[in-house]
Design a protein around this motif. Structure first.
Motif, PDB file in Angstrom:
ATOM      1  N   MET A   1       0.857  -1.180   0.000  1.00 60.16           N
ATOM      2  CA  MET A   1       0.000   0.000   0.000  1.00 60.16           C
ATOM      3  C   MET A   1       0.889   1.224   0.000  1.00 60.16           C
ATOM      4  SD  MET A   1      -2.872  -1.037   2.751  1.00 60.16           S
ATOM      5  CE  MET A   1      -4.261  -0.193   2.053  1.00 60.16           C
ATOM      6  N   SER A   2       0.417   2.307  -0.596  1.00 58.69           N
ATOM      7  CA  SER A   2       1.175   3.540  -0.566  1.00 58.69           C
ATOM      8  C   SER A   2       0.947   4.239   0.763  1.00 58.69           C
ATOM      9  CB  SER A   2       0.753   4.435  -1.730  1.00 58.69           C
ATOM     10  OG  SER A   2      -0.592   4.815  -1.584  1.00 58.69           O
ATOM     11  N   TRP A   3       1.670   5.340   1.024  1.00 56.24           N
ATOM     12  CA  TRP A   3       1.600   6.014   2.323  1.00 56.24           C
ATOM     13  C   TRP A   3       0.210   6.523   2.645  1.00 56.24           C
ATOM     14  CZ3 TRP A   3       0.068  11.003   2.952  1.00 56.24           C
ATOM     15  CH2 TRP A   3       0.069  11.816   1.832  1.00 56.24           C
ATOM     16  N   ASN A   4      -0.601   6.822   1.648  1.00 59.04           N
ATOM     17  CA  ASN A   4      -1.928   7.365   1.935  1.00 59.04           C
ATOM     18  C   ASN A   4      -3.002   6.287   1.972  1.00 59.04           C
ATOM     19  OD1 ASN A   4      -2.107   6.739  -0.731  1.00 59.04           O
ATOM     20  ND2 ASN A   4      -2.698   8.774  -1.452  1.00 59.04           N
TER      21      ASN A   4
ATOM     22  N   PRO B   1       7.686  -4.927  -7.292  1.00 62.80           N
ATOM     23  CA  PRO B   1       7.798  -4.760  -5.841  1.00 62.80           C
ATOM     24  C   PRO B   1       7.737  -3.279  -5.444  1.00 62.80           C
ATOM     25  CG  PRO B   1       9.918  -5.303  -6.795  1.00 62.80           C
ATOM     26  CD  PRO B   1       8.906  -5.426  -7.889  1.00 62.80           C
ATOM     27  N   VAL B   2       7.209  -3.026  -4.251  1.00 65.53           N
ATOM     28  CA  VAL B   2       7.111  -1.667  -3.733  1.00 65.53           C
ATOM     29  C   VAL B   2       8.474  -1.254  -3.177  1.00 65.53           C
ATOM     30  CG1 VAL B   2       6.011  -0.202  -1.995  1.00 65.53           C
ATOM     31  CG2 VAL B   2       4.670  -1.903  -3.228  1.00 65.53           C
ATOM     32  N   VAL B   3       8.924  -0.065  -3.581  1.00 63.16           N
ATOM     33  CA  VAL B   3      10.232   0.446  -3.194  1.00 63.16           C
ATOM     34  C   VAL B   3      10.031   1.770  -2.461  1.00 63.16           C
ATOM     35  CG1 VAL B   3      12.472   1.220  -4.080  1.00 63.16           C
ATOM     36  CG2 VAL B   3      11.234  -0.581  -5.260  1.00 63.16           C
ATOM     37  N   LYS B   4      10.882   2.038  -1.508  1.00 61.94           N
ATOM     38  CA  LYS B   4      10.827   3.298  -0.772  1.00 61.94           C
ATOM     39  C   LYS B   4      12.106   4.076  -1.051  1.00 61.94           C
ATOM     40  CE  LYS B   4       9.708   4.835   3.885  1.00 61.94           C
ATOM     41  NZ  LYS B   4       9.398   4.349   5.233  1.00 61.94           N
ATOM     42  N   LYS B   5      11.960   5.347  -1.489  1.00 61.25           N
ATOM     43  CA  LYS B   5      13.123   6.186  -1.772  1.00 61.25           C
ATOM     44  C   LYS B   5      12.962   7.524  -1.070  1.00 61.25           C
ATOM     45  CE  LYS B   5      14.679   4.521  -6.275  1.00 61.25           C
ATOM     46  NZ  LYS B   5      15.040   4.936  -7.639  1.00 61.25           N
ATOM     47  N   LEU B   6      14.103   8.148  -0.779  1.00 64.97           N
ATOM     48  CA  LEU B   6      14.143   9.425  -0.088  1.00 64.97           C
ATOM     49  C   LEU B   6      15.086  10.353  -0.845  1.00 64.97           C
ATOM     50  CD1 LEU B   6      13.075  10.627   2.630  1.00 64.97           C
ATOM     51  CD2 LEU B   6      15.249   9.954   3.617  1.00 64.97           C
ATOM     52  N   VAL B   7      14.626  11.577  -1.115  1.00 61.77           N
ATOM     53  CA  VAL B   7      15.450  12.568  -1.807  1.00 61.77           C
ATOM     54  C   VAL B   7      15.568  13.787  -0.907  1.00 61.77           C
ATOM     55  CG1 VAL B   7      15.582  14.102  -3.813  1.00 61.77           C
ATOM     56  CG2 VAL B   7      14.724  11.786  -4.091  1.00 61.77           C
ATOM     57  N   ARG B   8      16.767  14.340  -0.823  1.00 60.76           N
ATOM     58  CA  ARG B   8      17.005  15.533  -0.006  1.00 60.76           C
ATOM     59  C   ARG B   8      17.247  16.733  -0.909  1.00 60.76           C
ATOM     60  NH1 ARG B   8      20.674  16.727   5.175  1.00 60.76           N
ATOM     61  NH2 ARG B   8      21.129  18.896   4.729  1.00 60.76           N
ATOM     62  N   LEU B   9      16.528  17.833  -0.624  1.00 63.27           N
ATOM     63  CA  LEU B   9      16.727  19.103  -1.329  1.00 63.27           C
ATOM     64  C   LEU B   9      17.205  20.134  -0.315  1.00 63.27           C
ATOM     65  CD1 LEU B   9      13.373  19.263  -3.329  1.00 63.27           C
ATOM     66  CD2 LEU B   9      15.600  18.646  -4.224  1.00 63.27           C
TER      67      LEU B   9
ATOM     68  N   PHE C   1       6.438   3.465  -3.757  1.00 60.70           N
ATOM     69  CA  PHE C   1       5.655   3.058  -4.921  1.00 60.70           C
ATOM     70  C   PHE C   1       6.288   1.822  -5.546  1.00 60.70           C
ATOM     71  CE2 PHE C   1       4.715   7.632  -4.837  1.00 60.70           C
ATOM     72  CZ  PHE C   1       3.337   7.588  -4.921  1.00 60.70           C
ATOM     73  N   PRO C   2       5.582   1.214  -6.497  1.00 65.86           N
ATOM     74  CA  PRO C   2       6.212   0.146  -7.284  1.00 65.86           C
ATOM     75  C   PRO C   2       7.445   0.697  -8.003  1.00 65.86           C
ATOM     76  CG  PRO C   2       3.842   0.119  -7.594  1.00 65.86           C
ATOM     77  CD  PRO C   2       4.157   1.352  -6.806  1.00 65.86           C
TER      78      PRO C   2
END
Length: 188
Positions: free
Chosen positions: A22-25, A34-42, A115-116
């Motif tokens: 499931m997505s965060w919402n 497969p569902v992958v989790k990524k983080l980007v820093r600005l 997301f996938p």
């Protein structure tokens, strides 16, 4: 509180928490990949523009601008670092507490997506593009986005006054016309 029927994002299986697709919402993830989790820093350029209110521009009235970015991209956005807490005294007290280590870093934005694998980069890029636009300082007279935020705030506060684009399209706003107040009687 009874959470028996609750279908959260994590399910416990033999004592181990496993993420459900499931997505965060809470929307079900698309099947197949497969569902992958990524983080980007600005990083926020506060050193170049110390007087620009980046946090206010990102949040918008009552946080609605940031909520809108999250809703359109379905990514989570976090404002972190020095200046991310509104009250500077409270920020100082929290600085070395567990969970607030980010307050020792420069102001930045984290964008998180889950997301996938085949669509996560598209969603992250969409969020990053919107946020990078918001992190570009502009002259207030040219800042359409800020004007929209101020208009939205006036609507939320119930103080919006519609201004007509041209004086020819509306009656005169003089206090002495028939629509406004009348001249006082002079005793004649």
């Amino acid at each position: 509180m009874d959470l028996e029927g609750w279908s959260g994002r994590q399910a416990e299986h033999m004592g181990v928490l496993q993420a459900s697709p499931m997505s965060w919402n809470g929307a079900p993830a698309l099947g197949g990949t497969p569902v992958v989790k990524k983080l980007v820093r600005l990083d926020v350029p506060v050193d170049k523009y110390p007087n620009f209110n980046f946090v206010g521009r990102l949040l918008g009235p009552r946080g609605n601008s940031l909520k809108r970015v999250e809703a359109t991209t379905q990514c989570r956005v976090y404002i972190r670092g020095r200046g991310s807490v509104k009250d500077s005294v409270k920020e100082e007290k929290l600085r070395d507490k567990p969970g607030y280590e980010h307050l020792n870093e420069a102001l930045h934005v984290l964008v998180e997506a889950e997301f996938p694998a085949d669509i996560i980069d598209v969603r992250l890029n969409q969020a990053v593009t919107i946020l990078e636009d918001l992190l570009k300082p502009m002259d207030e007279s040219m800042d359409y986005y800020k004007k929209q935020q101020l208009r939205e705030l006036a609507i939320l506060n119930g103080t919006l006054r519609e201004e007509s684009p041209s004086p020819h399209l509306s009656p005169s706003v003089s206090p002495f016309n028939s629509a406004g107040m009348k001249r006082p009687k002079t005793g004649r």
